[in-house]
Design a protein around this motif. Sequence first.
Motif, PDB file in Angstrom:
ATOM      1  N   LEU A 105      30.394   2.127 -44.311  1.00 47.43           N
ATOM      2  CA  LEU A 105      30.852   0.742 -43.897  1.00 47.43           C
ATOM      3  C   LEU A 105      31.709   0.779 -42.657  1.00 47.43           C
ATOM      4  O   LEU A 105      31.572   0.073 -41.793  1.00 47.43           O
ATOM      5  CB  LEU A 105      31.523  -0.196 -45.021  1.00 47.43           C
ATOM      6  CG  LEU A 105      31.720  -1.404 -44.955  1.00 47.43           C
ATOM      7  CD1 LEU A 105      30.570  -2.290 -44.853  1.00 47.43           C
ATOM      8  CD2 LEU A 105      32.518  -1.818 -46.027  1.00 47.43           C
ATOM      9  N   ALA A 106      32.800   1.505 -42.613  1.00 47.80           N
ATOM     10  CA  ALA A 106      33.942   1.558 -41.473  1.00 47.80           C
ATOM     11  C   ALA A 106      33.240   2.123 -40.483  1.00 47.80           C
ATOM     12  O   ALA A 106      33.485   1.975 -39.101  1.00 47.80           O
ATOM     13  CB  ALA A 106      34.993   2.490 -41.850  1.00 47.80           C
ATOM     14  N   LEU A 118      29.240  -3.260 -38.510  1.00 42.78           N
ATOM     15  CA  LEU A 118      29.640  -4.666 -38.978  1.00 42.78           C
ATOM     16  C   LEU A 118      30.939  -5.069 -38.348  1.00 42.78           C
ATOM     17  O   LEU A 118      31.901  -4.399 -38.065  1.00 42.78           O
ATOM     18  CB  LEU A 118      29.640  -4.435 -40.491  1.00 42.78           C
ATOM     19  CG  LEU A 118      28.172  -4.182 -41.261  1.00 42.78           C
ATOM     20  CD1 LEU A 118      28.238  -3.702 -42.565  1.00 42.78           C
ATOM     21  CD2 LEU A 118      27.255  -5.346 -40.906  1.00 42.78           C
ATOM     22  N   PRO A 119      31.273  -6.332 -38.725  1.00 43.22           N
ATOM     23  CA  PRO A 119      32.668  -6.993 -38.384  1.00 43.22           C
ATOM     24  C   PRO A 119      33.607  -6.358 -38.919  1.00 43.22           C
ATOM     25  O   PRO A 119      33.312  -5.966 -40.317  1.00 43.22           O
ATOM     26  CB  PRO A 119      32.406  -8.414 -38.547  1.00 43.22           C
ATOM     27  CG  PRO A 119      31.013  -8.611 -38.651  1.00 43.22           C
ATOM     28  CD  PRO A 119      30.255  -7.534 -39.183  1.00 43.22           C
ATOM     29  N   ARG A 120      34.954  -6.078 -38.542  1.00 48.20           N
ATOM     30  CA  ARG A 120      35.877  -5.511 -38.999  1.00 48.20           C
ATOM     31  C   ARG A 120      36.452  -6.307 -40.244  1.00 48.20           C
ATOM     32  O   ARG A 120      36.964  -5.706 -41.034  1.00 48.20           O
ATOM     33  CB  ARG A 120      36.883  -5.145 -38.122  1.00 48.20           C
ATOM     34  CG  ARG A 120      36.522  -4.045 -37.184  1.00 48.20           C
ATOM     35  CD  ARG A 120      36.408  -2.718 -37.663  1.00 48.20           C
ATOM     36  NE  ARG A 120      35.814  -1.712 -36.993  1.00 48.20           N
ATOM     37  CZ  ARG A 120      34.461  -1.338 -37.299  1.00 48.20           C
ATOM     38  NH1 ARG A 120      33.843  -1.794 -38.172  1.00 48.20           N
ATOM     39  NH2 ARG A 120      34.084  -0.459 -36.459  1.00 48.20           N
ATOM     40  N   ARG A 121      36.139  -7.679 -40.283  1.00 48.40           N
ATOM     41  CA  ARG A 121      36.815  -8.474 -41.354  1.00 48.40           C
ATOM     42  C   ARG A 121      36.095  -8.109 -42.665  1.00 48.40           C
ATOM     43  O   ARG A 121      36.738  -8.100 -43.920  1.00 48.40           O
ATOM     44  CB  ARG A 121      36.670  -9.935 -40.982  1.00 48.40           C
ATOM     45  CG  ARG A 121      35.289 -10.676 -40.859  1.00 48.40           C
ATOM     46  CD  ARG A 121      35.324 -12.214 -40.626  1.00 48.40           C
ATOM     47  NE  ARG A 121      34.069 -12.499 -40.583  1.00 48.40           N
ATOM     48  CZ  ARG A 121      33.464 -12.504 -39.155  1.00 48.40           C
ATOM     49  NH1 ARG A 121      34.046 -11.826 -38.105  1.00 48.40           N
ATOM     50  NH2 ARG A 121      32.006 -12.989 -39.209  1.00 48.40           N
ATOM     51  N   ILE A 122      34.737  -7.963 -42.532  1.00 41.15           N
ATOM     52  CA  ILE A 122      33.993  -7.278 -43.732  1.00 41.15           C
ATOM     53  C   ILE A 122      34.521  -6.060 -44.268  1.00 41.15           C
ATOM     54  O   ILE A 122      34.670  -5.913 -45.459  1.00 41.15           O
ATOM     55  CB  ILE A 122      32.537  -7.383 -43.518  1.00 41.15           C
ATOM     56  CG1 ILE A 122      32.097  -8.954 -43.014  1.00 41.15           C
ATOM     57  CG2 ILE A 122      31.756  -6.803 -44.513  1.00 41.15           C
ATOM     58  CD1 ILE A 122      30.500  -8.906 -42.480  1.00 41.15           C
ATOM     59  N   THR A 123      34.736  -5.081 -43.359  1.00 41.12           N
ATOM     60  CA  THR A 123      35.028  -3.917 -43.811  1.00 41.12           C
ATOM     61  C   THR A 123      36.480  -3.965 -44.448  1.00 41.12           C
ATOM     62  O   THR A 123      36.711  -3.192 -45.488  1.00 41.12           O
ATOM     63  CB  THR A 123      35.404  -2.833 -42.713  1.00 41.12           C
ATOM     64  OG1 THR A 123      33.999  -2.833 -42.029  1.00 41.12           O
ATOM     65  CG2 THR A 123      35.902  -1.430 -42.932  1.00 41.12           C
ATOM     66  N   ALA A 124      37.421  -4.709 -43.827  1.00 37.73           N
ATOM     67  CA  ALA A 124      38.748  -5.044 -44.403  1.00 37.73           C
ATOM     68  C   ALA A 124      38.648  -5.615 -45.901  1.00 37.73           C
ATOM     69  O   ALA A 124      39.390  -5.124 -46.669  1.00 37.73           O
ATOM     70  CB  ALA A 124      39.692  -5.715 -43.345  1.00 37.73           C
TER      71      ALA A 124
END
Length: 436
Positions: free
Chosen positions: A101-102, A106-112
């Motif tokens: 995932l990281a 994908l957008p970093r907000r989803i990863t966070a």
Amino acid sequence: MTTTGEEHTGAGNGPWWWVGWRSALLDAGLALVSAFECGSEGVRFAHDAGLPAPVGVAFGAVAGSVLLVRRKWPIAVVLVSIAITPAQMGFLMGLVGLYTLAASELPRRITAALAGMSFAGMLIVTFVRAHQSVAHGDVPMGNWLVPFASLTTAIGMTAPPVLLGLYMGARRRLMESLRERADSLERELQLLAERAEERAEWARNEERTRIAREMHDVVAHRVSLMVVHAAALQAVARKDPEKAVKNAALVGDMGRQALTELREMLGVLRTGGGSDVRRPAVPLAAVGAAAAAAASRAADDSGGGEGPSLAEIDELVGQSAAAGMVVALSVEGDLRGYAREIEQTAYRVVQEALTNVHKHAAGAKTYVRLAHRVSEIAMQVENECPPEVGAGSSVGLPSGGNGLLGMKERVAALGGVFVSGPTDAGGFRVSAVIPA
């Protein structure tokens, strides 16, 4: 590019969403290990939940095999790993899922958000399990160590895969950017090379044209006069020996001058001939320079000076008159200093026009007019209809058809106007105006 950021190499030859068979085999191996891990942990889960052991094993195997689609749906893999965290299974799936995932685009907000959920779930489950173990006396550990162990475990299961995934994703994007920049630079260099080759070919063509024009100007006039004098010599050899001797001397002088100029131009074309020592090739520009230098001395019998000029028009007309042409020269305005290129071009126009009269209108009366104006210089060479219309030159001078073209190119190069064509009276007129 896949969701993990791995680059497609052309048309991927792997099955389904995989780029290649190596990626498919790696994911299949990870899914198999994860299924085995979750299946083995499913036995304890079934015991705690009061379910049959085969049910727990089957549940764990199915949940662990979700790792097979980590490249296609990394969010689903992480969500499944979070969902089975209370059952204390899917540790490998959680680590690999967070890394994938990281590393994805994908957008970093989803990863966070998903990493935070995984961290919270691992922290709560570990805290509850550790507290139960301490309470039952299974683990000899003080209550104050429970939060520390829970926090450490949650960080260890979440931070390393996320940080490693972020690093690998950034590194991959950097490599892709460098690769794209290198490809772009290669394309630009190729384009520059093609343009340089086109410019070089254009320069070679221009230089060939200049060489041909200079050689034509150097040789054509003198050789034409030689042929005319030779014809006159043949006609008066028996009737007037003294005039025959004079014409023969003129032919010899012109022939020697023409040979000298040709030798100067053709000498730079030699590259060693049959010599064993290879000499460096002479650039085409050097040939053109030599041709121009020889052409500049075409009207100077001594070989000195800086080339033909308007002050030598009288001598040029006199040479044609000596060859039997009836020619009249008229000059309007005062002669003043012009640029060297302007004087040479004006001289060459008159010279070539007179040569054409020798070739195509032998015996015709010719008028040479030169006008010095305020901001330009004009010249005109006009011949009347030859004595025998359509008979051509009595001496049979050949024509290459390049004289008028060369004059037009010379005048146009200086921003002037060149016009040539037959007159109403049956003669021919050559006119040129050059800005001064």
